[in-house]
Design a protein around this motif. Structure first.
Motif, PDB file in Angstrom:
ATOM      1  N   UNK A  48      45.451   0.874  61.232  1.00 40.24           N
ATOM      2  CA  UNK A  48      45.660   2.298  61.470  1.00 40.24           C
ATOM      3  C   UNK A  48      44.530   3.011  61.259  1.00 40.24           C
ATOM      4  N   UNK A  49      43.555   2.341  60.914  1.00 43.40           N
ATOM      5  CA  UNK A  49      42.190   2.989  60.486  1.00 43.40           C
ATOM      6  C   UNK A  49      42.049   3.732  59.280  1.00 43.40           C
ATOM      7  N   UNK A  50      42.841   3.390  58.111  1.00 41.96           N
ATOM      8  CA  UNK A  50      42.848   4.190  56.919  1.00 41.96           C
ATOM      9  C   UNK A  50      41.832   3.049  56.161  1.00 41.96           C
ATOM     10  N   UNK A  51      41.481   3.633  55.225  1.00 40.64           N
ATOM     11  CA  UNK A  51      40.348   2.846  53.897  1.00 40.64           C
ATOM     12  C   UNK A  51      41.109   2.714  52.783  1.00 40.64           C
ATOM     13  N   UNK A  52      41.403   1.693  52.521  1.00 43.42           N
ATOM     14  CA  UNK A  52      42.352   1.333  51.187  1.00 43.42           C
ATOM     15  C   UNK A  52      41.360   1.537  50.143  1.00 43.42           C
ATOM     16  N   UNK A  53      41.713   2.700  49.113  1.00 36.92           N
ATOM     17  CA  UNK A  53      41.155   3.054  47.893  1.00 36.92           C
ATOM     18  C   UNK A  53      41.743   2.445  46.743  1.00 36.92           C
ATOM     19  N   UNK A  67      39.806  10.288  57.096  1.00 34.83           N
ATOM     20  CA  UNK A  67      39.516  11.630  57.389  1.00 34.83           C
ATOM     21  C   UNK A  67      40.022  12.536  56.304  1.00 34.83           C
ATOM     22  N   UNK A  68      40.832  13.573  56.726  1.00 34.74           N
ATOM     23  CA  UNK A  68      41.639  14.423  55.748  1.00 34.74           C
ATOM     24  C   UNK A  68      43.005  14.189  55.392  1.00 34.74           C
ATOM     25  N   UNK A  69      43.303  12.933  55.769  1.00 34.97           N
ATOM     26  CA  UNK A  69      44.513  12.346  55.478  1.00 34.97           C
ATOM     27  C   UNK A  69      44.776  11.503  54.363  1.00 34.97           C
ATOM     28  N   UNK A  70      45.602  11.559  53.254  1.00 38.71           N
ATOM     29  CA  UNK A  70      45.478  10.811  52.367  1.00 38.71           C
ATOM     30  C   UNK A  70      47.000   9.997  52.318  1.00 38.71           C
ATOM     31  N   UNK A  71      47.284   8.680  52.019  1.00 41.77           N
ATOM     32  CA  UNK A  71      48.440   8.078  52.357  1.00 41.77           C
ATOM     33  C   UNK A  71      48.641   7.411  50.835  1.00 41.77           C
ATOM     34  N   UNK A  72      50.015   7.313  50.517  1.00 39.78           N
ATOM     35  CA  UNK A  72      50.539   6.739  49.399  1.00 39.78           C
ATOM     36  C   UNK A  72      51.567   6.081  49.615  1.00 39.78           C
ATOM     37  N   UNK A  73      51.446   4.510  49.546  1.00 38.77           N
ATOM     38  CA  UNK A  73      52.578   3.693  49.992  1.00 38.77           C
ATOM     39  C   UNK A  73      53.327   3.059  48.554  1.00 38.77           C
ATOM     40  N   UNK A  74      54.577   3.314  48.408  1.00 38.03           N
ATOM     41  CA  UNK A  74      55.163   2.750  47.254  1.00 38.03           C
ATOM     42  C   UNK A  74      56.082   1.651  47.733  1.00 38.03           C
ATOM     43  N   UNK A  91      47.776  16.149  53.871  1.00 38.90           N
ATOM     44  CA  UNK A  91      46.418  16.565  54.505  1.00 38.90           C
ATOM     45  C   UNK A  91      46.157  17.983  53.964  1.00 38.90           C
ATOM     46  N   UNK A  92      44.764  18.162  54.094  1.00 41.48           N
ATOM     47  CA  UNK A  92      44.370  19.566  53.749  1.00 41.48           C
ATOM     48  C   UNK A  92      43.872  20.178  55.004  1.00 41.48           C
ATOM     49  N   UNK A  93      43.993  19.464  56.246  1.00 41.80           N
ATOM     50  CA  UNK A  93      43.483  20.197  57.350  1.00 41.80           C
ATOM     51  C   UNK A  93      44.477  20.856  57.924  1.00 41.80           C
ATOM     52  N   UNK A  94      44.446  22.104  58.259  1.00 43.78           N
ATOM     53  CA  UNK A  94      45.152  22.983  58.888  1.00 43.78           C
ATOM     54  C   UNK A  94      45.452  22.771  60.454  1.00 43.78           C
ATOM     55  N   UNK A  95      46.412  23.177  61.078  1.00 41.54           N
ATOM     56  CA  UNK A  95      46.670  22.974  62.329  1.00 41.54           C
ATOM     57  C   UNK A  95      47.539  24.223  62.926  1.00 41.54           C
ATOM     58  N   UNK A  96      47.041  24.519  64.153  1.00 38.00           N
ATOM     59  CA  UNK A  96      48.023  25.753  64.800  1.00 38.00           C
ATOM     60  C   UNK A  96      49.127  25.360  65.054  1.00 38.00           C
TER      61      UNK A  96
END
Length: 123
Positions: A48-53, A67-74, A91-96
């Protein structure tokens, strides 16, 4: 629609849990080994295009970003061959139109993909 529900769409995080109000955001349980679940979740994240950190099998977490989305999988082992999987997207990206519906949709897609790969346990 309740007043607080109207503003939920503008929340910038979405998280699953055992007793979530929304059925599609309740924790999923799988009949599989923890290693198989970790592999499936890692593959799903990358697909899904995420980079594992960070991957911490000791703590049962995989952290990734896109991008501006952060994922935590438990990933939590309840008993042999019964593993719970939860997701938290922020995310810290706002949206209308609000970020919450998009984050919720992504988590719902994650579960659909895992459900095809692993055996879902009904609780």
């Amino acid at each position: 629609m309740a007043f607080r529900d109207m503003f939920r769409r503008f929340q910038q995080e979405c998280e699953t849990s055992d007793h979530h109000k929304e059925n599609t955001l309740q924790t999923h349980y799988y009949k599989a080994s923890v290693d198989h679940v970790f592999q499936s979740v890692e593959s799903l994240i990358k697909a899904n295009g995420y980079t594992i950190q960070t991957v911490s099998k000791e703590h049962g977490e995989i952290m990734a970003g896109k991008g501006k989305v952060f994922l935590v999988s438990t990933i939590l082992v309840l008993r042999p061959f019964e593993v719970a999987v939860d997701f938290k997207l922020t995310t810290d990206k706002g949206s209308l139109t609000g970020a919450y519906p998009k984050l919720r949709g992504e988590i719902e897609e994650f579960y659909k993909m895992l459900d095809k790969d692993l055996t879902l346990v009904k609780r």
